[in-house]
Structure formats: structure tokens, C-alpha cells
Design a protein around this motif. Structure first.
Motif, PDB file in Angstrom:
ATOM      1  N   ASP A  32      12.192   3.905  -5.948  1.00 60.68           N
ATOM      2  CA  ASP A  32      10.772   4.165  -6.187  1.00 60.68           C
ATOM      3  C   ASP A  32      10.200   3.239  -7.258  1.00 60.68           C
ATOM      4  O   ASP A  32       9.119   2.666  -7.090  1.00 60.68           O
ATOM      5  N   GLU A  33      10.906   3.100  -8.369  1.00 58.36           N
ATOM      6  CA  GLU A  33      10.414   2.247  -9.459  1.00 58.36           C
ATOM      7  C   GLU A  33      10.288   0.788  -9.027  1.00 58.36           C
ATOM      8  O   GLU A  33       9.290   0.141  -9.327  1.00 58.36           O
ATOM      9  N   LEU A  34      11.289   0.288  -8.319  1.00 59.14           N
ATOM     10  CA  LEU A  34      11.258  -1.127  -7.932  1.00 59.14           C
ATOM     11  C   LEU A  34      10.180  -1.405  -6.893  1.00 59.14           C
ATOM     12  O   LEU A  34       9.497  -2.435  -6.963  1.00 59.14           O
ATOM     13  N   ILE A  35      10.009  -0.511  -5.947  1.00 62.65           N
ATOM     14  CA  ILE A  35       8.957  -0.720  -4.942  1.00 62.65           C
ATOM     15  C   ILE A  35       7.579  -0.616  -5.595  1.00 62.65           C
ATOM     16  O   ILE A  35       6.704  -1.462  -5.344  1.00 62.65           O
TER      17      ILE A  35
ATOM     18  N   GLY B 234       9.390   1.174 -16.429  1.00 64.68           N
ATOM     19  CA  GLY B 234      10.096   1.388 -15.169  1.00 64.68           C
ATOM     20  C   GLY B 234      11.334   0.515 -15.051  1.00 64.68           C
ATOM     21  O   GLY B 234      12.401   0.985 -14.641  1.00 64.68           O
ATOM     22  N   LEU B 235      11.196  -0.767 -15.410  1.00 65.62           N
ATOM     23  CA  LEU B 235      12.356  -1.656 -15.339  1.00 65.62           C
ATOM     24  C   LEU B 235      13.427  -1.256 -16.342  1.00 65.62           C
ATOM     25  O   LEU B 235      14.620  -1.373 -16.061  1.00 65.62           O
ATOM     26  N   LYS B 236      13.015  -0.780 -17.499  1.00 67.12           N
ATOM     27  CA  LYS B 236      13.981  -0.323 -18.498  1.00 67.12           C
ATOM     28  C   LYS B 236      14.751   0.888 -17.974  1.00 67.12           C
ATOM     29  O   LYS B 236      15.965   0.999 -18.172  1.00 67.12           O
ATOM     30  N   ILE B 237      14.060   1.783 -17.271  1.00 70.02           N
ATOM     31  CA  ILE B 237      14.726   2.948 -16.672  1.00 70.02           C
ATOM     32  C   ILE B 237      15.723   2.491 -15.613  1.00 70.02           C
ATOM     33  O   ILE B 237      16.874   2.938 -15.592  1.00 70.02           O
ATOM     34  N   VAL B 238      15.290   1.582 -14.730  1.00 73.02           N
ATOM     35  CA  VAL B 238      16.174   1.073 -13.678  1.00 73.02           C
ATOM     36  C   VAL B 238      17.378   0.366 -14.295  1.00 73.02           C
ATOM     37  O   VAL B 238      18.513   0.552 -13.857  1.00 73.02           O
TER      38      VAL B 238
ATOM     39  N   ASP C 196       0.868  -1.171   0.000  1.00 70.89           N
ATOM     40  CA  ASP C 196       0.000   0.000   0.000  1.00 70.89           C
ATOM     41  C   ASP C 196       0.911   1.229   0.000  1.00 70.89           C
ATOM     42  O   ASP C 196       1.519   1.560   1.019  1.00 70.89           O
ATOM     43  N   LEU C 197       1.012   1.878  -1.147  1.00 68.51           N
ATOM     44  CA  LEU C 197       1.966   2.981  -1.296  1.00 68.51           C
ATOM     45  C   LEU C 197       1.676   4.142  -0.354  1.00 68.51           C
ATOM     46  O   LEU C 197       2.601   4.830   0.076  1.00 68.51           O
ATOM     47  N   ILE C 198       0.424   4.350  -0.006  1.00 72.80           N
ATOM     48  CA  ILE C 198       0.102   5.434   0.928  1.00 72.80           C
ATOM     49  C   ILE C 198       0.543   5.055   2.344  1.00 72.80           C
ATOM     50  O   ILE C 198       1.124   5.865   3.066  1.00 72.80           O
ATOM     51  N   ALA C 199       0.321   3.800   2.726  1.00 78.10           N
ATOM     52  CA  ALA C 199       0.681   3.353   4.075  1.00 78.10           C
ATOM     53  C   ALA C 199       2.192   3.339   4.304  1.00 78.10           C
ATOM     54  O   ALA C 199       2.656   3.525   5.427  1.00 78.10           O
ATOM     55  N   ILE C 200       2.973   3.141   3.243  1.00 75.00           N
ATOM     56  CA  ILE C 200       4.428   3.051   3.414  1.00 75.00           C
ATOM     57  C   ILE C 200       5.143   4.364   3.107  1.00 75.00           C
ATOM     58  O   ILE C 200       6.369   4.425   3.104  1.00 75.00           O
ATOM     59  N   LYS C 201       4.382   5.414   2.873  1.00 74.23           N
ATOM     60  CA  LYS C 201       4.975   6.705   2.511  1.00 74.23           C
ATOM     61  C   LYS C 201       6.007   7.170   3.536  1.00 74.23           C
ATOM     62  O   LYS C 201       7.107   7.592   3.177  1.00 74.23           O
ATOM     63  N   ASN C 202       5.687   7.094   4.829  1.00 71.81           N
ATOM     64  CA  ASN C 202       6.637   7.537   5.860  1.00 71.81           C
ATOM     65  C   ASN C 202       7.888   6.678   5.895  1.00 71.81           C
ATOM     66  O   ASN C 202       8.992   7.193   6.078  1.00 71.81           O
ATOM     67  N   ASP C 203       7.724   5.354   5.721  1.00 74.55           N
ATOM     68  CA  ASP C 203       8.892   4.470   5.651  1.00 74.55           C
ATOM     69  C   ASP C 203       9.815   4.872   4.505  1.00 74.55           C
ATOM     70  O   ASP C 203      11.030   4.954   4.668  1.00 74.55           O
TER      71      ASP C 203
END
Length: 139
Positions: A45-48, A104-108, A12-19
Motif C-alpha cells: 500500500d505504501e509503495l503504490i 511511508g518510505l521509512k515505515i517500509v 488513480d487509487l480509486i480506479a485500481i481499488k479492485n486490482d
């Protein structure tokens, strides 16, 4: 000199924002080169996001495991999700198509000095030559 961050994050990207903000703050206190810091944050950011969206299909009870290692020689970011995994073929992505899948993977891959996909784990490695220091408070 080395520094390690290990976390298991809910999908949950919102729940893990602080982490993620704390992790990025720790990286900022270590990596002084703005370009390298930007690339490290973009890779992270891309991988998560890929792990949450594609691997775990946004199922909040599934975890994304994160390992970041910083040594004198490299920055290593590993992200593992609970998905089925996939085969990454760097030649398959067509930048001229309107399809965003795989971008995203191509960028990474392009930002990393080494890049591996092993089923449901992605590893990105950047070699370090810039200005960085691990503060005593993070050791």
C-alpha cells in the motif's frame, strides 16, 4: 515453489481499488502468518501510494508497475513509477518533526529485511520463515 504477480496500474487509487483487493486476496491465500501478511500489505500500500502521489503526481495516464515475487525464501515487492526518481537517505527523516514527507518510505524500510531505491524504482524484500503455501489454483 514460486509465485509472481505483475501489473501495470493507472495512477488513480480509486480506479485500481479492485486490482489491489485481488492482489491482497492472492497474498492472503499464500501467507498464513497474520503478522507477515499485515506487513506485506502495508509495504504494498505504501509503495503504490507513493508511486501514484509522489512519482506520477496523480497523473492518471501515467502507470505504476508492480512486481511481486514469492519464493520459499523471500517476498519481493518492486514498484516503479514514471516519475523522475529520487535519492533516498534513511537518515534524513526526522520522526519528531511534523513533516509527513518520507514517513511511508521509512515505515517500509523498517518493515523490510532489504530495501533499495534506484531512481524511480523501489524494492522491498522480506525473508520468509513463516507459514505460507502457494495453492495450486495460483501456480
Amino acid at each position: 515453489m514460486s509465485y509472481t504477480i505483475e501489473r501495470s496500474l493507472v495512477s488513480d487509487l480509486i480506479a485500481i481499488k479492485n486490482d489491489l483487493m485481488n492482489i491482497q486476496s492472492n497474498l492472503q491465500s499464500i501467507i498464513k502468518d497474520d503478522s507477515l501478511l499485515f506487513e506485506a500489505r502495508l509495504i504494498l500500500d505504501e509503495l503504490i501510494c507513493n508511486g501514484v502521489h509522489h512519482g506520477n503526481r496523480k497523473e492518471k495516464e501515467k502507470l505504476v508497475d508492480l512486481l511481486i515475487e514469492i519464493s520459499d525464501k523471500h517476498l519481493r515487492i518492486e514498484v516503479k513509477d514514471e516519475g523522475e526518481g529520487f535519492i533516498y537517505n534513511r537518515e534524513e527523516y526526522d520522526p519528531l518533526s511534523l513533516n509527513t514527507g518520507g514517513r511511508g518510505l521509512k515505515i517500509v524500510d523498517g518493515l523490510s529485511d532489504e530495501f533499495y531505491v534506484k531512481e524511480n524504482k523501489v524494492i522491498a524484500i522480506k525473508y520468509l520463515q513463516g507459514d505460507f503455501e502457494i495453492p495450486n489454483t495460483l501456480r
